[in-house]
Design a protein around this motif. Sequence first.
Motif, PDB file in Angstrom:
ATOM      1  N   UNK A 187       0.861  -1.156   0.000  1.00  0.00           N
ATOM      2  CA  UNK A 187       0.000   0.000   0.000  1.00  0.00           C
ATOM      3  C   UNK A 187       0.912   1.223   0.000  1.00  0.00           C
ATOM      4  N   UNK A 188       0.582   2.180  -0.833  1.00  0.00           N
ATOM      5  CA  UNK A 188       1.420   3.370  -0.942  1.00  0.00           C
ATOM      6  C   UNK A 188       0.561   4.618  -1.020  1.00  0.00           C
ATOM      7  N   UNK A 189       1.202   5.734  -0.785  1.00  0.00           N
ATOM      8  CA  UNK A 189       0.578   7.027  -0.977  1.00  0.00           C
ATOM      9  C   UNK A 189      -0.623   7.285  -0.098  1.00  0.00           C
ATOM     10  N   UNK A 190      -1.654   7.916  -0.668  1.00  0.00           N
ATOM     11  CA  UNK A 190      -2.825   8.326   0.106  1.00  0.00           C
ATOM     12  C   UNK A 190      -3.521   7.170   0.833  1.00  0.00           C
ATOM     13  N   UNK A 191      -3.568   5.990   0.219  1.00  0.00           N
ATOM     14  CA  UNK A 191      -4.228   4.853   0.872  1.00  0.00           C
ATOM     15  C   UNK A 191      -3.495   4.470   2.154  1.00  0.00           C
ATOM     16  N   UNK A 192      -2.169   4.461   2.101  1.00  0.00           N
ATOM     17  CA  UNK A 192      -1.382   4.120   3.285  1.00  0.00           C
ATOM     18  C   UNK A 192      -1.554   5.168   4.378  1.00  0.00           C
ATOM     19  N   UNK A 193      -1.570   6.414   3.999  1.00  0.00           N
ATOM     20  CA  UNK A 193      -1.744   7.499   4.976  1.00  0.00           C
ATOM     21  C   UNK A 193      -3.127   7.407   5.615  1.00  0.00           C
ATOM     22  N   UNK A 194      -4.149   7.201   4.813  1.00  0.00           N
ATOM     23  CA  UNK A 194      -5.512   7.113   5.348  1.00  0.00           C
ATOM     24  C   UNK A 194      -5.670   5.910   6.266  1.00  0.00           C
ATOM     25  N   UNK A 195      -5.108   4.776   5.876  1.00  0.00           N
ATOM     26  CA  UNK A 195      -5.193   3.571   6.708  1.00  0.00           C
ATOM     27  C   UNK A 195      -4.485   3.784   8.032  1.00  0.00           C
ATOM     28  N   UNK A 196      -3.283   4.346   7.994  1.00  0.00           N
ATOM     29  CA  UNK A 196      -2.537   4.615   9.218  1.00  0.00           C
ATOM     30  C   UNK A 196      -3.284   5.563  10.137  1.00  0.00           C
ATOM     31  N   UNK A 197      -3.884   6.590   9.572  1.00  0.00           N
ATOM     32  CA  UNK A 197      -4.641   7.556  10.374  1.00  0.00           C
ATOM     33  C   UNK A 197      -5.867   6.900  11.000  1.00  0.00           C
TER      34      UNK A 197
END
Length: 66
Positions: free
Chosen positions: A1-11
């Motif tokens: 997972x990279x980019x916006x998807x990774x950031x959203x999942x982490x958040x």
Amino acid sequence: MRGPAAIATGALLGANGVPLLLTGTTWLAPATSGYLTTAKPLTVHMFGGTAALSAGLTAAVWNTLG
């Protein structure tokens, strides 16, 4: 997972006090395996399609959980 998807999942996980565990595409990272063995979570969500999560990796996660 990279980019916006990774950031959203982490958040999302962080906001709910849930750890984000990282591993390889085809192998279970030792630190992740150790956490699963110690914490024995009742629920595991795996994010990513078959290109990110191989059948062998998925099997290794479930085998680690017993």
